[in-house]
Design an enzyme around this catalytic site. Structure first.
Site, PDB file in Angstrom:
ATOM      1  N   ASP A 137       0.727  -1.226  -0.199  1.00  0.00           N
ATOM      2  CA  ASP A 137      -0.078   0.090  -0.109  1.00  0.00           C
ATOM      3  C   ASP A 137       1.081   1.107  -0.100  1.00  0.00           C
ATOM      4  OD1 ASP A 137      -2.528  -1.605   0.182  1.00  0.00           O
ATOM      5  OD2 ASP A 137      -2.571  -1.506   2.295  1.00  0.00           O
ATOM      6  N   ASP A 164      -7.236  -1.221  -4.587  1.00  0.00           N
ATOM      7  CA  ASP A 164      -8.501  -0.966  -3.390  1.00  0.00           C
ATOM      8  C   ASP A 164      -9.550   0.109  -4.043  1.00  0.00           C
ATOM      9  OD1 ASP A 164      -7.512  -2.567  -1.718  1.00  0.00           O
ATOM     10  OD2 ASP A 164      -6.405  -1.073  -0.589  1.00  0.00           O
TER      11      ASP A 164
END
Length: 237
Positions: free
Chosen positions: A172, A204
């Protein structure tokens, strides 16, 4: 009109062809090469964008490139993944709007279910199968926005699935609204006062957009048992 004029009149003018019925206009998505092509193109492009942005972020955000090895992730465990990333200042893209900072996520979206990697691998595989079933059994050839949404969901699922299988965690780097606090002193259940305390990735974002498009389509779908498009054959989703 005289008999002679009637005999010379073109047959198409005398008897216009009947328009196709709504049912004849409906083509299931699984029978449409165009629908398959759109969904697969979105999937391929979305997966490429997600993997490229992750690789670029881990190569540049922290200064020296950060190389993540699966065996290192498994060795330190989900609670100490932060030790695999050197201390670094976030890259400020837009102050109080968007920062880039490196995080290793052992769970799902927003860090949910940390340490349950194989559960999420299985869940992702089942979710991808459900998307393909939805495409083939629930949509028609002209539901283009829905096919884009399904392609985004599949791309996001495959992007994070690749990370879990290759690195035993998800890479991330996107932190929206950094430092923006909740009003009235409110805090999230975990204790964070930020409006958006999570660090995520492009996969995401694709998942969220795809789910929104799918929900939007579900509210506009015809009643159960009625073929899509039967009430409005010209509608393009």
């Amino acid at each position: 009109m005289s008999d002679a004029a009637r005999e010379t009149q073109p047959e198409s003018a005398a008897a216009p062809p009947a328009r196709a019925t709504p049912a004849e206009r409906f083509i299931p998505a699984w029978r449409s090469p165009g629908a398959w092509g759109l969904m697969l193109a979105v999937t391929a492009a979305g997966l490429a964008i997600d993997l490229w942005t992750k690789a670029a972020a881990f190569a540049r955000v922290a200064g020296p490139p950060v190389r993540i090895l699966r065996e290192d992730v498994l060795a330190v465990g989900p609670d100490r993944l932060a030790t695999l990333i050197p201390m670094h200042e976030p890259v400020v893209v837009a102050e109080r709007l968007l920062h880039f900072t490196l995080v290793l996520n052992p769970g799902a979206v927003f860090g949910i279910g940390a340490g349950r990697r194989w559960f999420f691998v299985l869940f992702t595989v089942l979710a991808l199968a459900f998307c393909l079933w939805t495409f083939g059994m629930w949509t028609r050839s002209r539901d283009r926005l829905t096919h884009i949404g399904l392609g985004l969901i599949i791309a996001g699922g495959l992007g994070n699935l690749y990370d879990r299988l290759s690195f035993a965690c998800v890479r991330d780097f996107i932190h929206p609204l950094p430092g923006v606090r909740l009003p009235f002193g409110l805090r999230w259940p975990g204790g964070s006062p930020e409006v958006w305390p999570y660090v995520s990735n492009v996969a995401d974002a694709f998942l969220i957009i795809g789910i929104v498009l799918l929900l939007w389509y579900s509210f506009r779908a015809p009643p159960h048992g009625q073929p899509p498009g039967a009430s409005d054959p010209e509608r393009v989703a």
